[in-house]
Design an enzyme around this catalytic site. Structure first.
Site, PDB file in Angstrom:
ATOM      1  N   ALA A  64       0.843  -1.193   0.000  1.00  0.00           N
ATOM      2  CA  ALA A  64       0.000   0.000   0.000  1.00  0.00           C
ATOM      3  C   ALA A  64       0.879   1.245   0.000  1.00  0.00           C
ATOM      4  O   ALA A  64       1.984   1.227   0.549  1.00  0.00           O
ATOM      5  CB  ALA A  64      -0.892  -0.004   1.239  1.00  0.00           C
ATOM      6  N   GLY A 107       0.691  -5.062   0.828  1.00  0.00           N
ATOM      7  CA  GLY A 107      -0.347  -5.201  -0.189  1.00  0.00           C
ATOM      8  C   GLY A 107       0.172  -5.875  -1.462  1.00  0.00           C
ATOM      9  O   GLY A 107      -0.588  -6.536  -2.176  1.00  0.00           O
ATOM     10  N   GLU A 110      -0.076  -9.415  -0.712  1.00  0.00           N
ATOM     11  CA  GLU A 110      -1.507  -9.757  -0.706  1.00  0.00           C
ATOM     12  C   GLU A 110      -2.034  -9.881  -2.140  1.00  0.00           C
ATOM     13  O   GLU A 110      -2.852 -10.742  -2.443  1.00  0.00           O
ATOM     14  CB  GLU A 110      -2.289  -8.680   0.061  1.00  0.00           C
ATOM     15  CG  GLU A 110      -1.992  -8.721   1.557  1.00  0.00           C
ATOM     16  CD  GLU A 110      -2.579  -7.528   2.298  1.00  0.00           C
ATOM     17  OE1 GLU A 110      -2.171  -6.385   1.998  1.00  0.00           O
ATOM     18  OE2 GLU A 110      -3.434  -7.725   3.164  1.00  0.00           O
ATOM     19  N   GLU A 130       4.135  -4.758   7.605  1.00  0.00           N
ATOM     20  CA  GLU A 130       3.271  -3.709   8.172  1.00  0.00           C
ATOM     21  C   GLU A 130       3.498  -3.493   9.664  1.00  0.00           C
ATOM     22  O   GLU A 130       3.326  -2.383  10.169  1.00  0.00           O
ATOM     23  CB  GLU A 130       1.790  -4.030   7.927  1.00  0.00           C
ATOM     24  CG  GLU A 130       1.367  -3.959   6.475  1.00  0.00           C
ATOM     25  CD  GLU A 130       1.479  -5.282   5.749  1.00  0.00           C
ATOM     26  OE1 GLU A 130       2.269  -6.143   6.187  1.00  0.00           O
ATOM     27  OE2 GLU A 130       0.778  -5.449   4.744  1.00  0.00           O
TER      28      GLU A 130
HETATM   29  N1  CAA Z   1       4.566   3.373  -0.168  1.00  0.00           N
HETATM   30  C1  CAA Z   1       4.998   4.546  -0.676  1.00  0.00           C
HETATM   31  N2  CAA Z   1       6.274   4.736  -1.134  1.00  0.00           N
HETATM   32  C2  CAA Z   1       7.112   3.675  -1.058  1.00  0.00           C
HETATM   33  C3  CAA Z   1       6.724   2.429  -0.534  1.00  0.00           C
HETATM   34  C4  CAA Z   1       5.368   2.300  -0.078  1.00  0.00           C
HETATM   35  N3  CAA Z   1       4.876   1.122   0.392  1.00  0.00           N
HETATM   36  N4  CAA Z   1       7.777   1.587  -0.583  1.00  0.00           N
HETATM   37  C5  CAA Z   1       8.793   2.293  -1.120  1.00  0.00           C
HETATM   38  N5  CAA Z   1       8.397   3.547  -1.414  1.00  0.00           N
HETATM   39  C6  CAA Z   1       9.187   4.624  -1.998  1.00  0.00           C
HETATM   40  C7  CAA Z   1      10.225   5.152  -1.022  1.00  0.00           C
HETATM   41  O1  CAA Z   1       9.628   6.087  -0.144  1.00  0.00           O
HETATM   42  C8  CAA Z   1      11.236   5.763  -1.954  1.00  0.00           C
HETATM   43  O2  CAA Z   1      10.740   6.998  -2.416  1.00  0.00           O
HETATM   44  P1  CAA Z   1      11.726   8.305  -2.467  1.00  0.00           P
HETATM   45  O3  CAA Z   1      12.786   7.913  -3.482  1.00  0.00           O
HETATM   46  O4  CAA Z   1      10.825   9.391  -2.932  1.00  0.00           O
HETATM   47  O5  CAA Z   1      12.282   8.473  -1.094  1.00  0.00           O
HETATM   48  C9  CAA Z   1      11.234   4.796  -3.154  1.00  0.00           C
HETATM   49  O6  CAA Z   1       9.977   4.093  -3.075  1.00  0.00           O
HETATM   50  C10 CAA Z   1      12.331   3.773  -3.111  1.00  0.00           C
HETATM   51  O7  CAA Z   1      12.309   3.129  -1.848  1.00  0.00           O
HETATM   52  P2  CAA Z   1      13.585   3.004  -0.883  1.00  0.00           P
HETATM   53  O8  CAA Z   1      14.505   4.146  -1.091  1.00  0.00           O
HETATM   54  O9  CAA Z   1      13.088   2.767   0.504  1.00  0.00           O
HETATM   55  O10 CAA Z   1      14.243   1.690  -1.500  1.00  0.00           O
HETATM   56  P3  CAA Z   1      15.148   0.614  -0.759  1.00  0.00           P
HETATM   57  O11 CAA Z   1      15.672  -0.277  -1.813  1.00  0.00           O
HETATM   58  O12 CAA Z   1      16.103   1.262   0.170  1.00  0.00           O
HETATM   59  O13 CAA Z   1      14.105  -0.219   0.175  1.00  0.00           O
HETATM   60  C11 CAA Z   1      12.060  -1.404   0.622  1.00  0.00           C
HETATM   61  C12 CAA Z   1      13.099  -1.013  -0.424  1.00  0.00           C
HETATM   62  C13 CAA Z   1      12.679  -2.376   1.656  1.00  0.00           C
HETATM   63  C14 CAA Z   1      10.935  -2.109  -0.114  1.00  0.00           C
HETATM   64  C15 CAA Z   1      11.533  -0.149   1.377  1.00  0.00           C
HETATM   65  O14 CAA Z   1      11.171   0.824   0.414  1.00  0.00           O
HETATM   66  C16 CAA Z   1      10.348  -0.393   2.265  1.00  0.00           C
HETATM   67  O15 CAA Z   1      10.501  -0.920   3.346  1.00  0.00           O
HETATM   68  N6  CAA Z   1       9.144   0.012   1.804  1.00  0.00           N
HETATM   69  C17 CAA Z   1       7.942  -0.084   2.583  1.00  0.00           C
HETATM   70  C18 CAA Z   1       7.359  -1.488   2.518  1.00  0.00           C
HETATM   71  C19 CAA Z   1       6.123  -1.603   3.375  1.00  0.00           C
HETATM   72  O16 CAA Z   1       6.131  -1.271   4.562  1.00  0.00           O
HETATM   73  N7  CAA Z   1       5.039  -2.119   2.780  1.00  0.00           N
HETATM   74  C20 CAA Z   1       3.772  -2.280   3.460  1.00  0.00           C
HETATM   75  C21 CAA Z   1       2.884  -1.123   3.174  1.00  0.00           C
HETATM   76  S1  CAA Z   1       1.484  -1.081   4.231  1.00  0.00           S
HETATM   77  C22 CAA Z   1       0.383  -2.157   3.527  1.00  0.00           C
HETATM   78  O17 CAA Z   1       0.598  -2.743   2.495  1.00  0.00           O
HETATM   79  C23 CAA Z   1      -0.902  -2.185   4.353  1.00  0.00           C
HETATM   80  C24 CAA Z   1      -2.048  -3.034   3.974  1.00  0.00           C
HETATM   81  O18 CAA Z   1      -1.932  -4.140   3.460  1.00  0.00           O
HETATM   82  C25 CAA Z   1      -3.386  -2.552   4.362  1.00  0.00           C
END
Ligand code: CAA
Length: 254
Positions: A64, A107, A110, A130
């Protein structure tokens, strides 16, 4: 479409490519609506018999969109267009194959669980991180993950947020095959093409019946399966005739 690319790379097959590479294909509302709308079109298009869903080498989807702003006081996750889009994806009746490379988190993971066959590239990483943002897999993950991998593995993934690699995902039942990363999409398209040659009625019936396993008690599922045996289709007659006449069947979806 701004967030996905839709193409028809081969007869009977639609390819949907998630296309927000800068955000690692995070699933914002607009992207989910586009996927749902495209699947609705595919559902009504008799030419489309299977769908492949993919991302890019770095990310299938990082989940998400954490940065999306909430609207009208409602938490972003619970916004109605998002929820309706997930429902449409869940109810899509034709076979969907996921070609997963890179991150499939939250997501994104999922979404792979809503696909019918998951092909993982060697660089794929599946996870439910998450918990790290004090949330949980609220788009079906808390229910589908344990059904796919079992309770203790689901707890391990969801409570630590640590991802698993492609081989582990395959061993645990989240993916059907692991292939070299650069072969992932080709392999998914190959499978989709094979399915597109089958009777579309049979393919959809098989999908619906197998999904019943997760929705109904065994005795109810078995009796529905028995009832479905009564269905007669032209494709079924054609399949038998082609077998007897030692030729390739021509399925018309009737
Ligand atoms: N939402 C929005 N933006 C995201 C994102 C997300 N889920 N995941 C990554 N991005 C963005 C980052 O903010 C970054 O943007 P900027 O360049 O503008 O800063 C860009 O994508 C690249 O990401 P990273 O610099 O973090 O890349 P990395 O290689 O260092 O790390 C990663 C990769 C481990 C996937 C890391 O980005 C991360 O942990 N992302 C979040 C993953 C997450 O928590 N997902 C769950 C979301 S909640 C959900 O899904 C809820 C639900 O089911 C209801």
């Amino acid at each position: 479409m701004k967030n996905i690319i839709v193409s028809r790379p081969q007869s009977g097959v639609m390819l949907i490519t998630l296309n927000r590479p800068k955000a690692l294909n995070a699933l914002n509302k607009a992207l989910l609506v586009e996927v749902a709308t495209t699947l609705k079109d595919a559902e009504n298009d008799a030419e489309i018999r299977s769908v492949v869903l993919t991302g890019n080498e770095r990310a299938f989807s990082a989940g998400a969109d954490i940065k999306e702003m909430p609207e009208s006081g409602m938490p972003m996750w619970a916004e109605s267009k998002r929820l309706k889009s997930w429902k449409t994806i869940e109810r899509f009746p034709k076979p969907v194959i996921a070609a997963v490379t890179g991150w499939a988190l939250g997501g994104g993971c999922e979404l792979t669980m809503l696909c019918d066959i998951v092909i993982a590239g060697e660089n794929a990483r599946f996870g439910t991180p998450e918990v790290k943002i004090a949330a949980f897999s609220g788009d079906g993950g808390t229910q589908r993950l344990p059904r796919a991998v079992g309770k203790t593995r689901a707890m391990l993934m969801a409570l630590t947020g640590e991802p698993i690699d492609a081989r582990t995902a395959c061993d645990w039942g989240l993916a059907a095959e692991v292939v070299p990363t650069d072969r992932t999409l080709d392999r998914a398209l190959e499978i989709a093409g094979k399915i597109a040659e089958m009777s579309p009625i049979a393919a959809q019936m098989i999908k619906a019946e197998i999904l019943m396993t997760f929705e109904k008690p065994l005795d109810e599922g078995l009796s529905l399966e028995r009832k479905l045996l009564l269905w007669q289709t032209e494709d079924h007659d054609e399949g038998i005739a082609a077998f007897v006449e030692k030729r390739k069947p021509k399925f018309k979806g009737r």
